[in-house]
Design an enzyme around this catalytic site. Sequence first.
Site, PDB file in Angstrom:
ATOM      1  N   GLY A 152     -60.733  69.023 -33.605  1.00 38.89           N
ATOM      2  CA  GLY A 152     -60.895  67.683 -34.175  1.00 38.89           C
ATOM      3  C   GLY A 152     -59.997  67.526 -35.378  1.00 38.89           C
ATOM      4  O   GLY A 152     -59.062  68.307 -35.577  1.00 38.89           O
ATOM      5  N   GLU A 190     -42.884  64.389 -18.899  1.00 39.95           N
ATOM      6  CA  GLU A 190     -43.802  65.274 -19.608  1.00 39.95           C
ATOM      7  C   GLU A 190     -43.690  66.728 -19.188  1.00 39.95           C
ATOM      8  O   GLU A 190     -43.952  67.616 -19.983  1.00 39.95           O
ATOM      9  CB  GLU A 190     -45.260  64.784 -19.530  1.00 39.95           C
ATOM     10  N   HIS A 215     -31.708  42.565 -18.575  1.00 39.53           N
ATOM     11  CA  HIS A 215     -31.898  42.085 -19.948  1.00 39.53           C
ATOM     12  C   HIS A 215     -31.624  43.183 -20.965  1.00 39.53           C
ATOM     13  O   HIS A 215     -32.104  43.110 -22.087  1.00 39.53           O
ATOM     14  CB  HIS A 215     -33.310  41.510 -20.117  1.00 39.53           C
ATOM     15  N   ARG A 221     -56.185  72.894 -23.420  1.00 41.88           N
ATOM     16  CA  ARG A 221     -56.460  72.007 -24.556  1.00 41.88           C
ATOM     17  C   ARG A 221     -55.492  72.225 -25.715  1.00 41.88           C
ATOM     18  O   ARG A 221     -55.530  71.504 -26.705  1.00 41.88           O
ATOM     19  CB  ARG A 221     -57.892  72.236 -25.059  1.00 41.88           C
ATOM     20  N   GLU A 223     -46.047  55.682 -13.949  1.00 45.12           N
ATOM     21  CA  GLU A 223     -46.637  57.011 -13.777  1.00 45.12           C
ATOM     22  C   GLU A 223     -45.569  58.029 -13.349  1.00 45.12           C
ATOM     23  O   GLU A 223     -45.562  59.170 -13.825  1.00 45.12           O
ATOM     24  CB  GLU A 223     -47.784  56.942 -12.752  1.00 45.12           C
ATOM     25  N   LYS A 281     -44.706  61.391 -15.416  1.00 48.25           N
ATOM     26  CA  LYS A 281     -44.864  62.727 -14.802  1.00 48.25           C
ATOM     27  C   LYS A 281     -43.592  63.534 -15.016  1.00 48.25           C
ATOM     28  O   LYS A 281     -43.632  64.683 -15.409  1.00 48.25           O
ATOM     29  CB  LYS A 281     -45.069  62.593 -13.293  1.00 48.25           C
ATOM     30  N   CYS A 295     -57.252  71.559 -28.847  1.00 47.96           N
ATOM     31  CA  CYS A 295     -57.901  72.768 -29.333  1.00 47.96           C
ATOM     32  C   CYS A 295     -59.120  73.082 -28.461  1.00 47.96           C
ATOM     33  O   CYS A 295     -59.856  72.187 -28.059  1.00 47.96           O
ATOM     34  CB  CYS A 295     -58.369  72.678 -30.774  1.00 47.96           C
ATOM     35  N   LYS A 351     -54.240  68.563 -22.761  1.00 48.79           N
ATOM     36  CA  LYS A 351     -54.848  67.740 -21.721  1.00 48.79           C
ATOM     37  C   LYS A 351     -55.852  66.754 -22.289  1.00 48.79           C
ATOM     38  O   LYS A 351     -55.924  65.608 -21.887  1.00 48.79           O
ATOM     39  CB  LYS A 351     -55.534  68.635 -20.695  1.00 48.79           C
TER      40      LYS A 351
HETATM   41  C1  G6P Z   1     -53.517  63.231 -22.064  1.00 41.99           C
HETATM   42  C2  G6P Z   1     -53.254  63.803 -20.687  1.00 41.99           C
HETATM   43  C3  G6P Z   1     -52.978  62.680 -19.706  1.00 41.99           C
HETATM   44  C4  G6P Z   1     -54.140  61.702 -19.695  1.00 41.99           C
HETATM   45  C5  G6P Z   1     -54.416  61.168 -21.100  1.00 41.99           C
HETATM   46  C6  G6P Z   1     -55.722  60.402 -21.148  1.00 41.99           C
HETATM   47  O1  G6P Z   1     -52.347  62.670 -22.575  1.00 41.99           O
HETATM   48  O2  G6P Z   1     -52.157  64.696 -20.716  1.00 41.99           O
HETATM   49  O3  G6P Z   1     -52.830  63.227 -18.414  1.00 41.99           O
HETATM   50  O4  G6P Z   1     -53.828  60.647 -18.840  1.00 41.99           O
HETATM   51  O5  G6P Z   1     -54.553  62.247 -22.025  1.00 41.99           O
HETATM   52  O6  G6P Z   1     -56.769  61.297 -20.903  1.00 41.99           O
HETATM   53  P1  G6P Z   1     -58.164  60.910 -20.260  1.00 41.99           P
HETATM   54  O7  G6P Z   1     -58.941  62.183 -20.258  1.00 41.99           O
HETATM   55  O8  G6P Z   1     -58.756  59.876 -21.186  1.00 41.99           O
HETATM   56  O9  G6P Z   1     -57.915  60.363 -18.899  1.00 41.99           O
END
Ligand code: G6P
Length: 611
Positions: free
Chosen positions: A105, A491, A507, A27, A484, A488, A2, A606
């Site tokens: 929040g 997502e 396994h 956000r 990673e 990527k 948000c 994000k």
């Molecule tokens: C979200 C983002 C990720 C990030 C994670 C942790 O899931 O999409 O890209 O790695 O939060 O965020 P931070 O700001 O703590 O690195």
Amino acid sequence: MCGIVGFTGRRQACPILLDGLEHLEYRGYDSAGIAISDGNKDHPLHIRRVKGRLRALREMTHDGQTEQGSSGIGHTRWATHGEPTVENAHPHVSGEGRVAVVHNGIIENYQDLRVTLEKRGYVFQSQTDTETVAHLLDYYYKGDAVDAIMRTVMHLRGSFALGILFQDRPGEVWGVRRDSPLIAATSDDGAFIASDVPAILPYTRNVCYLNNMEIVHLTEDGAEFFNMDGEHIDKDFQQVQWDVEAAEKGGYAHFMLKEIHEQPKAMQDTIHPHIRDGRIVLDELGMSDEEIRAVRRIQMVACGSAWHVCMTARYVMEQMAGLPVDVDLASEFRYRNPVLEEGTLLMVVSQSGETADSLAALRYGKDHGMRTLAIVNVMGSSIAREADRVFYTSAGPEIAVATTKAYSTQLAACYMLAMHFAIVRGTMSEEDYSRHVTALLALPHQIEQLLGCENRMQWLAGKYANSRDAFFIGRGLDYASVLEGALKLKEISYIHAEAYAAGELKHGTISLIEKGSMVLAVATQKELLEKEVSNIVEVKSRGATMLGLTMEGNYAMEDQVDFTIYVPRTEDCFYPSLVVIPLQLLAYYVSLARGIDVDKPRNLAKSVTVE
Ligand code: G6P
């Protein structure tokens, strides 16, 4: 999680709020809304809300032209309580529109509050936790805004950043926060609140970060602040150093692609200030050699990609500095009652510095007497302010939900810390140290070179865009990299993608491999190459289509896989920084080929400021 924004001043508020929200859409983008005061305290606040993206709100308000008034608040939502519908969109109002609230929040005790408020006669229009805040404010507001806000927040459990309008106080915007970010800013034209700096950058750089439980009051003449005793407090403003362009797309189709291409510079900006005469200098960290030698164990915590950085850092730190390193997901660490030995250094990695679980893990560590060190990108963020020591990455603002340049700079920070710890603790020879410093300095240029594989990755993405599943395999540091790579891809393309330690395949997972399964193997660790080739052969012989990612010179890989991508040579421990570039490009182009909104994939946000 948000985005909220507020403005009051000598200009029309609505276009400013819409622009601000556009910069906060990373956000959350499930719904959007605004509340505007037209300056007449007898007129109800104008509320406009839409389901979906901000552009629908732009259309509804003719780009902000239909709503006249010079103060207002706005919101872009990442749904937690209640589906993304118009009814659940913010602002929420109470008292027939006497109070309007936007919230970032989670109010954890909202159900109890709802029952109490319903007994007092309030009728709820939404399923959100936020609506309880609007009614509480209305209940306590008897003409004194500070008093009403203080009484309201005393009843709230959980996290909040709130933007508030009172119908009978035209020209005023109020804000308050606990554990969700909120900034105030001022310009010649008026004053702002926002969840993050990019929202206000086109108007001003003069910014103040609110601490927990501080109230801000905006008028056209500026901002004043109060504590929870209702007393005036003085706060410092800072000048933001970024350019507006840093938060714009700058000719690229998407923020993600722009940010992928910014990696050489972001790496350079993060590494170079710390290298003097061939040595790593971490003065700003403020950690003495004695403090470093006193560390017995490292506990790393983070979420998402930052957790993958920790997985890489574990290998590097253990190998170089000879320190045992544990890595936890922050959401697990905070609730598993970890046994924390004396001499443990808690390291938190976070781009935003606001991730709720990472922040809680940091506080848990501090409460249990641990020294704390944070690797953070956003200056003034909660984690940066609360950690004992901070290593700032210099990635600049990262807007795309899928992280790229922040991840790369976090890796660089970890390498530098590992090398510095190693030399201070005497676990690395001078010769190895200089070789590694040289290799570190070469990384930005090598990444630049690697970006040249973009066309090839686009071509490969076309071939794999219709895959249902993708498996990523690697050993040692390559395992950390494939974690990673798989994240990527999944997502932003919605292809089911999983990462496996290559030695673990037999396994269980190998039973999923069938003709045409897409498997991507990363193999850069000299010691493990032969073992990984065996794993590749096992998968290939079960019909998988294999993509190999390895270092230049390892041409034997071509005999085992269908396509090979090469990265330039570096020290073994730095390969994660190179390998990730083609993985990012692959994910980007697969997403594009599948017609997905790359920068705003579904259900994600994000900055995750809720649990
Ligand atoms: C979200 C983002 C990720 C990030 C994670 C942790 O899931 O999409 O890209 O790695 O939060 O965020 P931070 O700001 O703590 O690195």
